[in-house]
Design an enzyme around this catalytic site. Structure first.
Site, short mmCIF file in Angstrom:
data_model
loop_
_atom_site.label_atom_id
_atom_site.label_comp_id
_atom_site.label_asym_id
_atom_site.label_seq_id
_atom_site.Cartn_x
_atom_site.Cartn_y
_atom_site.Cartn_z
N SER A 257 10.74 -4.96 -1.17
CA SER A 257 12.05 -5.62 -1.17
C SER A 257 13.03 -4.91 -2.11
O SER A 257 12.62 -4.08 -2.94
CB SER A 257 11.89 -7.08 -1.61
N ASP B 140 2.01 -11.13 1.38
CA ASP B 140 1.93 -11.54 -0.03
C ASP B 140 0.50 -11.80 -0.48
O ASP B 140 -0.34 -12.25 0.30
CB ASP B 140 2.78 -12.82 -0.21
N ARG C 152 3.75 -16.58 6.01
CA ARG C 152 3.61 -16.16 4.62
C ARG C 152 2.23 -16.56 4.11
O ARG C 152 1.96 -17.75 3.93
CB ARG C 152 4.69 -16.75 3.72
N HIS D 84 -2.75 -3.44 -2.88
CA HIS D 84 -1.82 -2.89 -1.89
C HIS D 84 -2.56 -2.01 -0.88
O HIS D 84 -2.24 -2.00 0.31
CB HIS D 84 -0.70 -2.12 -2.58
N ARG E 45 -2.83 -10.60 -6.54
CA ARG E 45 -3.82 -11.62 -6.92
C ARG E 45 -5.21 -11.29 -6.36
O ARG E 45 -6.22 -11.49 -7.01
CB ARG E 45 -3.36 -13.01 -6.43
N TRP E 46 -5.21 -10.75 -5.15
CA TRP E 46 -6.49 -10.35 -4.52
C TRP E 46 -7.20 -9.33 -5.40
O TRP E 46 -8.40 -9.43 -5.64
CB TRP E 46 -6.19 -9.76 -3.14
N LEU F 295 9.54 6.78 23.35
CA LEU F 295 8.54 5.88 23.94
C LEU F 295 9.25 4.76 24.71
O LEU F 295 10.38 4.38 24.38
CB LEU F 295 7.66 5.28 22.84
N LEU G 230 11.07 -17.96 1.20
CA LEU G 230 11.45 -16.87 2.10
C LEU G 230 11.68 -15.55 1.36
O LEU G 230 11.60 -14.47 1.96
CB LEU G 230 12.71 -17.31 2.87
C1 FPP Z 1 3.32 -8.46 -2.03
O1 FPP Z 1 2.16 -8.84 -2.74
C2 FPP Z 1 3.15 -7.10 -1.48
C3 FPP Z 1 4.00 -6.05 -1.71
C4 FPP Z 1 5.21 -6.17 -2.55
C5 FPP Z 1 3.70 -4.70 -1.18
C6 FPP Z 1 3.24 -4.64 0.26
C7 FPP Z 1 2.88 -3.23 0.59
C8 FPP Z 1 1.79 -2.82 1.29
C9 FPP Z 1 0.83 -3.73 1.91
C10 FPP Z 1 1.48 -1.35 1.40
C11 FPP Z 1 2.21 -0.50 2.38
C12 FPP Z 1 2.59 -1.11 3.69
C13 FPP Z 1 2.40 -0.57 4.93
C14 FPP Z 1 3.12 -1.20 6.06
C15 FPP Z 1 1.53 0.58 5.22
P1 FPP Z 1 2.24 -9.00 -4.32
O2 FPP Z 1 1.94 -7.68 -4.94
O3 FPP Z 1 3.55 -9.60 -4.72
O4 FPP Z 1 1.05 -10.00 -4.58
P2 FPP Z 1 0.95 -11.07 -5.75
O5 FPP Z 1 1.98 -12.13 -5.48
O6 FPP Z 1 -0.44 -11.58 -5.61
O7 FPP Z 1 1.18 -10.36 -7.05
#
Ligand code: FPP
Length: 250
Positions: A71, A26, A196, A43, A30-31, A134, A203
């Site tokens: 999700s 998560d 988290r 992402h 924001r990052w 594997l 969760l």
């Molecule tokens: C949650 O942060 C992150 C996601 C819903 C996406 C996660 C997906 C990846 C890291 C890319 C693909 C994964 C792999 C395994 C190669 P958010 O966007 O909800 O963040 P925020 O709460 O700051 O808005």
């Protein structure tokens, strides 16, 4: 053999890591926003963090790493953002097809793959087949894609109901082990530690069945900034916990 021997962490300290760590990746959005970048850049950075943390988990002897990538609720996001996450997954899967045998990394997906694009599903099928070849003790990354804990439980219960309707099983035979065997995580031990990042303490429909006795670790660090030292801190916190599983200390 399960890789649970003592290994050294980044600080050179001997640790016995949990066998299974699960992470809600998560804070990507924001990052990116903090840097004036589009959410998709977050992402992209988050996917690189996944690569780094998976490699580190493998090196310190964690056997399973499960990450929440998308999700059942994430379809509510813009088409651009959904497309970017799917694109990243495709890119990492293409790379995995070429490297997982060499690096002894198994890959597995949790979630309902039905609405996932055929090309991505085919790649997931390919990585499943490579993983099957594997050794079982090799490090395994589980990627949760179109995953929801409630949906996983529902799908397992539906499978059981279908087996009962077909006369293969009786309702009174159902116990925890049987239901576990019908989950996406069948055969995989429950996560000892769930992490988290990003300051949120919930969760969000992640591993609802498997988290019964997991230890939770929260940090304000955003996922793209999460690194090996952060994981060491989470493992140290986990090791300081008194896990009694409903019993009392001897
Ligand atoms: C949650 O942060 C992150 C996601 C819903 C996406 C996660 C997906 C990846 C890291 C890319 C693909 C994964 C792999 C395994 C190669 P958010 O966007 O909800 O963040 P925020 O709460 O700051 O808005």
């Amino acid at each position: 053999m399960a890789a649970i021997d003592t290994k050294n962490n980044q600080a050179g300290q001997a640790i016995k890591p949990p066998r299974h760590i699960a992470i809600i990746m998560d804070g990507n959005g924001r990052w990116a926003t903090k840097r004036g970048l589009p959410r998709t850049a977050g992402h992209k950075a988050g996917a690189e963090t996944f690569r780094k943390i998976a490699t580190y988990c493998k090196n310190i002897g964690v056997q399973y790493l499960t990450v929440y990538a998308f999700s059942t609720e994430n379809w509510k996001r813009s088409a651009d953002e959904v497309g970017a996450i799917m694109g990243l997954l495709k890119r990492y899967l293409l790379e995995a097809v070429d490297t997982m045998e060499r690096d002894h990394i198994r890959l597995h997906f949790f979630g309902d793959m039905t609405p996932i694009a055929p090309e991505l599903r085919a790649l997931a099928h390919e990585t499943d087949e490579i993983s099957a070849g594997l050794p079982e003790g090799d490090f395994q990354a589980n990627v949760c894609l179109n995953y929801g804990g409630r949906d996983e439980i529902l799908r397992a219960v539906r499978k059981f109901a279908a087996q009962c309707a077909a006369g293969e099983r009786k309702p009174e035979e159902l116990d925890e082990a049987m239901l576990s065997g019908l989950m996406d995580s069948a055969g995989i031990p429950d996560p000892e530690l769930i992490i988290r990042p990003s300051g949120e303490q919930r969760l969000s429909n992640f591993l609802l069945w498997q988290c019964a006795y997991s230890e939770f670790y929260y940090t304000d660090t955003l996922w793209p900034d999460f690194d090996e030292a952060e994981l060491d801190k989470a493992i140290a916190a986990y090791q300081s916990r008194d896990r009694r599983f409903g019993g009392v200390k001897k």
